[in-house]
Design an enzyme around this catalytic site. Structure first.
Site, PDB file in Angstrom:
ATOM      1  N   ARG A  26       0.985  -1.191   0.184  1.00  0.00           N
ATOM      2  CA  ARG A  26      -0.120  -0.211   0.190  1.00  0.00           C
ATOM      3  C   ARG A  26       1.234   1.521   0.095  1.00  0.00           C
ATOM      4  O   ARG A  26       0.671   2.242  -0.347  1.00  0.00           O
ATOM      5  CB  ARG A  26      -0.864  -0.231   1.473  1.00  0.00           C
ATOM      6  CG  ARG A  26      -2.041  -1.119   0.861  1.00  0.00           C
ATOM      7  CD  ARG A  26      -2.999  -0.865   2.065  1.00  0.00           C
ATOM      8  NE  ARG A  26      -3.989  -2.578   2.365  1.00  0.00           N
ATOM      9  CZ  ARG A  26      -4.043  -3.134   3.453  1.00  0.00           C
ATOM     10  NH1 ARG A  26      -4.714  -2.444   4.884  1.00  0.00           N
ATOM     11  NH2 ARG A  26      -5.278  -3.256   3.485  1.00  0.00           N
ATOM     12  N   ARG A  51       1.039  24.057 -27.213  1.00  0.00           N
ATOM     13  CA  ARG A  51      -0.978  24.515 -27.864  1.00  0.00           C
ATOM     14  C   ARG A  51      -1.219  25.795 -27.965  1.00  0.00           C
ATOM     15  O   ARG A  51      -1.278  26.212 -26.965  1.00  0.00           O
ATOM     16  CB  ARG A  51      -1.158  22.955 -27.598  1.00  0.00           C
ATOM     17  CG  ARG A  51      -2.941  23.397 -27.934  1.00  0.00           C
ATOM     18  CD  ARG A  51      -2.808  22.635 -29.365  1.00  0.00           C
ATOM     19  NE  ARG A  51      -4.825  22.664 -29.491  1.00  0.00           N
ATOM     20  CZ  ARG A  51      -5.435  23.608 -30.428  1.00  0.00           C
ATOM     21  NH1 ARG A  51      -4.717  23.066 -31.835  1.00  0.00           N
ATOM     22  NH2 ARG A  51      -7.056  23.470 -31.065  1.00  0.00           N
ATOM     23  N   GLN A  62      -5.004  31.346 -17.227  1.00  0.00           N
ATOM     24  CA  GLN A  62      -4.724  31.343 -15.648  1.00  0.00           C
ATOM     25  C   GLN A  62      -5.719  30.129 -15.095  1.00  0.00           C
ATOM     26  O   GLN A  62      -5.403  29.427 -14.518  1.00  0.00           O
ATOM     27  CB  GLN A  62      -5.357  32.216 -14.569  1.00  0.00           C
ATOM     28  CG  GLN A  62      -4.579  32.581 -13.342  1.00  0.00           C
ATOM     29  CD  GLN A  62      -4.764  33.811 -12.838  1.00  0.00           C
ATOM     30  OE1 GLN A  62      -6.349  34.090 -13.235  1.00  0.00           O
ATOM     31  NE2 GLN A  62      -3.686  34.638 -12.693  1.00  0.00           N
ATOM     32  N   GLY A 130      -6.891  18.042 -24.455  1.00  0.00           N
ATOM     33  CA  GLY A 130      -8.206  17.980 -25.854  1.00  0.00           C
ATOM     34  C   GLY A 130      -8.494  16.499 -26.062  1.00  0.00           C
ATOM     35  O   GLY A 130      -7.667  15.937 -25.752  1.00  0.00           O
ATOM     36  N   GLU A 155      -5.040  -4.242  -3.029  1.00  0.00           N
ATOM     37  CA  GLU A 155      -4.160  -4.082  -2.183  1.00  0.00           C
ATOM     38  C   GLU A 155      -4.979  -3.593  -1.061  1.00  0.00           C
ATOM     39  O   GLU A 155      -4.390  -2.784   0.139  1.00  0.00           O
ATOM     40  CB  GLU A 155      -2.706  -3.408  -2.080  1.00  0.00           C
ATOM     41  CG  GLU A 155      -2.156  -4.318  -3.114  1.00  0.00           C
ATOM     42  CD  GLU A 155      -0.852  -5.971  -2.681  1.00  0.00           C
ATOM     43  OE1 GLU A 155      -1.785  -6.397  -1.844  1.00  0.00           O
ATOM     44  OE2 GLU A 155      -1.189  -6.226  -3.141  1.00  0.00           O
ATOM     45  N   SER A 157      -9.247  -1.868  -0.786  1.00  0.00           N
ATOM     46  CA  SER A 157      -9.675  -0.334  -1.572  1.00  0.00           C
ATOM     47  C   SER A 157     -10.260   0.654  -0.837  1.00  0.00           C
ATOM     48  O   SER A 157      -9.842   0.696  -0.064  1.00  0.00           O
ATOM     49  CB  SER A 157     -11.068  -0.937  -1.919  1.00  0.00           C
ATOM     50  OG  SER A 157     -12.478  -1.147  -0.811  1.00  0.00           O
ATOM     51  N   GLU A 159     -12.695   2.152   0.161  1.00  0.00           N
ATOM     52  CA  GLU A 159     -13.358   1.996   1.536  1.00  0.00           C
ATOM     53  C   GLU A 159     -12.620   1.397   2.568  1.00  0.00           C
ATOM     54  O   GLU A 159     -12.523   2.480   3.530  1.00  0.00           O
ATOM     55  CB  GLU A 159     -14.566   1.314   0.597  1.00  0.00           C
ATOM     56  CG  GLU A 159     -15.585   1.396   0.106  1.00  0.00           C
ATOM     57  CD  GLU A 159     -14.779   2.122  -1.079  1.00  0.00           C
ATOM     58  OE1 GLU A 159     -14.244   1.318  -1.683  1.00  0.00           O
ATOM     59  OE2 GLU A 159     -15.609   3.048  -2.387  1.00  0.00           O
ATOM     60  N   ARG A 167     -11.827   3.385  11.476  1.00  0.00           N
ATOM     61  CA  ARG A 167     -10.864   2.920  13.482  1.00  0.00           C
ATOM     62  C   ARG A 167     -10.199   3.636  13.882  1.00  0.00           C
ATOM     63  O   ARG A 167     -10.450   3.387  14.854  1.00  0.00           O
ATOM     64  CB  ARG A 167     -10.880   1.542  12.812  1.00  0.00           C
ATOM     65  CG  ARG A 167     -10.038   0.552  13.746  1.00  0.00           C
ATOM     66  CD  ARG A 167      -9.852  -1.261  13.241  1.00  0.00           C
ATOM     67  NE  ARG A 167      -8.151  -0.425  12.805  1.00  0.00           N
ATOM     68  CZ  ARG A 167      -7.656  -1.418  11.984  1.00  0.00           C
ATOM     69  NH1 ARG A 167      -8.155  -2.482  11.499  1.00  0.00           N
ATOM     70  NH2 ARG A 167      -6.418  -0.339  11.601  1.00  0.00           N
TER      71      ARG A 167
HETATM   72  C1  LIG Z   1      -5.338  -4.487 -10.305  1.00  0.00           C
HETATM   73  C2  LIG Z   1      -5.709  -5.510  -9.821  1.00  0.00           C
HETATM   74  C3  LIG Z   1      -4.632  -5.903  -8.950  1.00  0.00           C
HETATM   75  C4  LIG Z   1      -5.116  -7.142  -7.448  1.00  0.00           C
HETATM   76  N1  LIG Z   1      -4.357  -7.870  -7.023  1.00  0.00           N
HETATM   77  C5  LIG Z   1      -4.695  -9.456  -6.102  1.00  0.00           C
HETATM   78  C6  LIG Z   1      -4.150 -10.238  -6.236  1.00  0.00           C
HETATM   79  O1  LIG Z   1      -2.771 -10.313  -6.120  1.00  0.00           O
HETATM   80  N2  LIG Z   1      -4.410 -10.684  -4.784  1.00  0.00           N
HETATM   81  C7  LIG Z   1      -5.833 -11.392  -4.260  1.00  0.00           C
HETATM   82  O2  LIG Z   1      -5.978 -11.216  -2.986  1.00  0.00           O
HETATM   83  N3  LIG Z   1      -6.886  -9.435  -4.828  1.00  0.00           N
HETATM   84  C8  LIG Z   1      -6.357  -9.354  -5.640  1.00  0.00           C
HETATM   85  N4  LIG Z   1      -7.354  -7.567  -6.182  1.00  0.00           N
HETATM   86  C9  LIG Z   1      -8.459  -7.877  -5.859  1.00  0.00           C
HETATM   87  C10 LIG Z   1      -8.648  -7.402  -4.592  1.00  0.00           C
HETATM   88  O3  LIG Z   1      -7.915  -6.803  -3.556  1.00  0.00           O
HETATM   89  C11 LIG Z   1      -9.911  -6.136  -4.673  1.00  0.00           C
HETATM   90  O4  LIG Z   1     -10.601  -6.607  -5.936  1.00  0.00           O
HETATM   91  C12 LIG Z   1     -10.574  -5.398  -3.985  1.00  0.00           C
HETATM   92  O5  LIG Z   1     -10.632  -6.005  -2.312  1.00  0.00           O
HETATM   93  C13 LIG Z   1     -11.774  -5.828  -3.460  1.00  0.00           C
HETATM   94  O6  LIG Z   1     -12.994  -6.424  -3.834  1.00  0.00           O
HETATM   95  P1  LIG Z   1     -13.835  -6.892  -4.427  1.00  0.00           P
HETATM   96  O7  LIG Z   1     -13.684  -6.623  -6.550  1.00  0.00           O
HETATM   97  O8  LIG Z   1     -14.323  -8.650  -4.353  1.00  0.00           O
HETATM   98  O9  LIG Z   1     -15.206  -6.133  -4.945  1.00  0.00           O
HETATM   99  P2  LIG Z   1     -16.494  -6.356  -3.864  1.00  0.00           P
HETATM  100  O10 LIG Z   1     -15.798  -7.330  -2.171  1.00  0.00           O
HETATM  101  O11 LIG Z   1     -17.607  -7.017  -4.003  1.00  0.00           O
HETATM  102  O12 LIG Z   1     -16.773  -4.917  -2.984  1.00  0.00           O
HETATM  103  C14 LIG Z   1     -17.574  -4.036  -3.683  1.00  0.00           C
HETATM  104  C15 LIG Z   1     -17.455  -2.385  -3.946  1.00  0.00           C
HETATM  105  O13 LIG Z   1     -17.517  -2.666  -2.704  1.00  0.00           O
HETATM  106  C16 LIG Z   1     -16.928  -1.746  -1.331  1.00  0.00           C
HETATM  107  N5  LIG Z   1     -17.064  -2.758  -0.006  1.00  0.00           N
HETATM  108  C17 LIG Z   1     -17.098  -3.847   0.629  1.00  0.00           C
HETATM  109  N6  LIG Z   1     -17.227  -3.802   2.170  1.00  0.00           N
HETATM  110  C18 LIG Z   1     -17.516  -2.903   2.827  1.00  0.00           C
HETATM  111  C19 LIG Z   1     -18.290  -2.339   3.979  1.00  0.00           C
HETATM  112  N7  LIG Z   1     -18.261  -2.801   4.281  1.00  0.00           N
HETATM  113  N8  LIG Z   1     -17.716  -0.675   3.516  1.00  0.00           N
HETATM  114  C20 LIG Z   1     -17.728  -0.073   2.333  1.00  0.00           C
HETATM  115  N9  LIG Z   1     -17.349   0.080   1.424  1.00  0.00           N
HETATM  116  C21 LIG Z   1     -17.579  -1.920   1.324  1.00  0.00           C
HETATM  117  C22 LIG Z   1     -15.681  -2.356  -1.795  1.00  0.00           C
HETATM  118  O14 LIG Z   1     -14.593  -1.054  -1.234  1.00  0.00           O
HETATM  119  C23 LIG Z   1     -15.630  -1.849  -3.096  1.00  0.00           C
HETATM  120  O15 LIG Z   1     -15.643  -0.965  -3.421  1.00  0.00           O
HETATM  121  C24 LIG Z   1      -6.830  -7.376  -7.071  1.00  0.00           C
HETATM  122  C25 LIG Z   1      -7.920  -6.056  -7.738  1.00  0.00           C
HETATM  123  C26 LIG Z   1      -7.352  -5.398  -9.155  1.00  0.00           C
HETATM  124  C27 LIG Z   1      -7.747  -4.264  -9.511  1.00  0.00           C
END
Ligand SMILES: Cc1cc2nc3c(=O)[nH]c(=O)nc-3n(C[C@H](O)[C@H](O)[C@H](O)COP(=O)(O)OP(=O)(O)OC[C@H]3O[C@@H](n4cnc5c(N)ncnc54)[C@H](O)[C@@H]3O)c2cc1C
Length: 176
Positions: A26, A51, A62, A130, A155, A157, A159, A167
């Site tokens: 992260r 441009r 500005q 553009g 790594e 989200s 959220e 927390r």
């Molecule tokens: C480019 C990329 C690389 C990745 N690499 C890895 C990897 O190497 N290993 C691995 O294990 N995973 C990997 N991931 C998965 C990543 O960790 C998940 O996509 C991420 O944790 C979200 O889980 P999800 O996609 O299942 O979304 P969901 O769990 O379906 O969540 C959908 C949305 O709801 C939000 N949400 C869920 N619960 C809550 C809550 N309690 N409160 C508020 N908001 C919430 C989430 O933040 C998200 O915006 C990768 C993802 C990407 C895009």
């Protein structure tokens, strides 16, 4: 379970090891996002200088200068926060100077701010360029925007970063 496949010690520390990996990743993402955005801003600035519209380089307008200045200031601040998060992580790992939760907080703040601002800054840099910025003749910005967009999820989200910050501010009893 084969003994040679055990990472760390059995029934101890697995979650900690995974978390340390997350926190390092992260903090790196915070630095990468800021550096990527600064490169996009620099591309956009070069375009602005070359441009000509309404009789002058668009860099003289500005409205664009103020956007650019905000983006530069934010991304330099985000870069510093990314380095600070890495420093905090390193101090905890090598000297035990911070708690795990303090590291989580620093890292979450850096990742949240840097990825959010970087996405906005790269979008601005595309706008300054553009239709060229949107076109497939200008792939760096398209890759940068898509790459940084993934960091709003990967790594941990956006959220989840907010949940960690809340927390550490409110106390764990207020987190569901
Ligand atoms: C480019 C990329 C690389 C990745 N690499 C890895 C990897 O190497 N290993 C691995 O294990 N995973 C990997 N991931 C998965 C990543 O960790 C998940 O996509 C991420 O944790 C979200 O889980 P999800 O996609 O299942 O979304 P969901 O769990 O379906 O969540 C959908 C949305 O709801 C939000 N949400 C869920 N619960 C809550 C809550 N309690 N409160 C508020 N908001 C919430 C989430 O933040 C998200 O915006 C990768 C993802 C990407 C895009």
């Amino acid at each position: 379970m084969q003994k040679e496949n055990v990472i760390g010690s059995v029934d101890q520390g697995g979650f900690k090891i995974i978390h340390e990996g997350f926190e390092f990743a992260r903090a790196l993402i915070a630095v990468i996002s800021a550096a990527t955005a600064l490169k996009s801003i620099s591309n956009g600035a070069e375009y602005m200088k070359s441009r000509i519209a309404f009789g002058s380089p668009i860099a003289k307008f500005q409205g664009l200068q103020f956007q650019l200045a905000d983006d530069v200031a934010r991304m330099e601040a985000a870069l510093t926060m990314g380095y600070r998060a890495l420093w905090t992580y390193d101090q905890e790992q090598r000297h035990g100077k911070f708690s795990r939760f303090q590291v989580s907080r620093e890292v979450a703040i850096a990742k949240l701010i840097s990825t959010t601002w970087a996405f906005e800054a790269i979008n601005d840099a595309m706008q300054w360029q553009g239709a060229y910025g949107y076109s497939k003749d200008c792939p760096p910005e398209e890759w940068a925007l898509r790459g940084i967009r993934s960091f709003l999820l990967a790594e941990g989200s956006r959220e989840v970063m907010k949940t960690i910050i809340a927390r550490e501010t409110l106390g764990r009893e207020y987190i569901r």
